[in-house]
Design a protein around this motif. Structure first.
Motif, PDB file in Angstrom:
ATOM      1  N   UNK A  37       0.842  -1.202   0.000  1.00  0.00           N
ATOM      2  CA  UNK A  37       0.000   0.000   0.000  1.00  0.00           C
ATOM      3  C   UNK A  37       0.879   1.254   0.000  1.00  0.00           C
ATOM      4  N   UNK A  38       1.920   1.239   0.830  1.00  0.00           N
ATOM      5  CA  UNK A  38       2.825   2.389   0.891  1.00  0.00           C
ATOM      6  C   UNK A  38       3.527   2.618  -0.445  1.00  0.00           C
ATOM      7  N   UNK A  39       4.008   1.558  -1.069  1.00  0.00           N
ATOM      8  CA  UNK A  39       4.693   1.699  -2.358  1.00  0.00           C
ATOM      9  C   UNK A  39       3.742   2.194  -3.446  1.00  0.00           C
ATOM     10  N   UNK A  40       2.522   1.676  -3.452  1.00  0.00           N
ATOM     11  CA  UNK A  40       1.537   2.120  -4.439  1.00  0.00           C
ATOM     12  C   UNK A  40       1.173   3.582  -4.220  1.00  0.00           C
ATOM     13  N   UNK A  41       0.947   3.959  -2.970  1.00  0.00           N
ATOM     14  CA  UNK A  41       0.628   5.352  -2.666  1.00  0.00           C
ATOM     15  C   UNK A  41       1.756   6.285  -3.027  1.00  0.00           C
TER      16      UNK A  41
ATOM     17  N   UNK B 135       2.575   8.460   5.258  1.00  0.00           N
ATOM     18  CA  UNK B 135       3.603   8.061   6.200  1.00  0.00           C
ATOM     19  C   UNK B 135       3.411   6.604   6.556  1.00  0.00           C
ATOM     20  N   UNK B 136       4.467   5.992   7.046  1.00  0.00           N
ATOM     21  CA  UNK B 136       4.428   4.590   7.439  1.00  0.00           C
ATOM     22  C   UNK B 136       4.986   4.490   8.853  1.00  0.00           C
ATOM     23  N   UNK B 137       4.165   3.962   9.753  1.00  0.00           N
ATOM     24  CA  UNK B 137       4.537   3.818  11.159  1.00  0.00           C
ATOM     25  C   UNK B 137       4.671   2.339  11.490  1.00  0.00           C
TER      26      UNK B 137
ATOM     27  N   UNK C  99       9.225   7.644  -3.023  1.00  0.00           N
ATOM     28  CA  UNK C  99       8.788   8.885  -2.402  1.00  0.00           C
ATOM     29  C   UNK C  99       8.204   8.733  -1.013  1.00  0.00           C
ATOM     30  N   UNK C 100       8.310   7.559  -0.435  1.00  0.00           N
ATOM     31  CA  UNK C 100       7.809   7.332   0.916  1.00  0.00           C
ATOM     32  C   UNK C 100       8.971   7.602   1.871  1.00  0.00           C
ATOM     33  N   UNK C 101       9.020   8.824   2.358  1.00  0.00           N
ATOM     34  CA  UNK C 101      10.137   9.234   3.200  1.00  0.00           C
ATOM     35  C   UNK C 101       9.728   9.517   4.635  1.00  0.00           C
ATOM     36  N   UNK C 102       8.435   9.544   4.907  1.00  0.00           N
ATOM     37  CA  UNK C 102       7.943   9.775   6.268  1.00  0.00           C
ATOM     38  C   UNK C 102       7.788   8.423   6.950  1.00  0.00           C
ATOM     39  N   UNK C 103       8.885   7.961   7.538  1.00  0.00           N
ATOM     40  CA  UNK C 103       8.939   6.640   8.156  1.00  0.00           C
ATOM     41  C   UNK C 103       9.165   6.794   9.657  1.00  0.00           C
TER      42      UNK C 103
END
Length: 119
Positions: free
Chosen positions: A25-29, A37-39, A73-77
């Protein structure tokens, strides 16, 4: 503007499909420039542990997916400080750079996002 999305991954990488689904889901988003963000929370922080051997439990390795997050582009980890401590994980030894948050900061983080998905 697109609504922001926080994905909370609470499952260990070998306990079933939830960890992989959260990463998918994170990669697709990220591919669609969705603000997200991913927590990593509870056993989800185990996805960040070094030297995993998923083949020993007949699972696929999630390391490539984790490393691809910033490329999409998922940098909010983020990771829970309490979850890391309870599982004996040191933030500097994790396989991915994450912002480690205490309980109060976790509440504030969740409040910042328009939508939250927990897997």
């Amino acid at each position: 503007m697109a609504k922001s999305l926080l994905i909370i991954s609470r499952q260990s990488p070998w306990s079933g499909p939830s960890a992989r689904e959260a990463l998918d889901i994170a990669l697709a988003g990220g591919a669609f420039d969705l603000p997200l963000g991913l927590l990593f929370l509870d056993d989800g922080v185990l996805q960040l542990a070094p030297a995993q051997q998923p083949a020993a439990v007949q699972q696929k390795d999630l390391a490539a997916n984790l490393q691809a997050l910033p490329l999409f582009g998922v940098e909010s980890l983020y990771a829970s400080a309490r979850s890391l401590q309870e599982r004996g994980l040191e933030p500097r030894a994790l396989t991915l750079a994450v912002e480690v948050l205490d309980d109060a900061a976790l509440i504030a983080l969740i409040d910042r996002y328009d939508q939250v998905i927990t897997l």
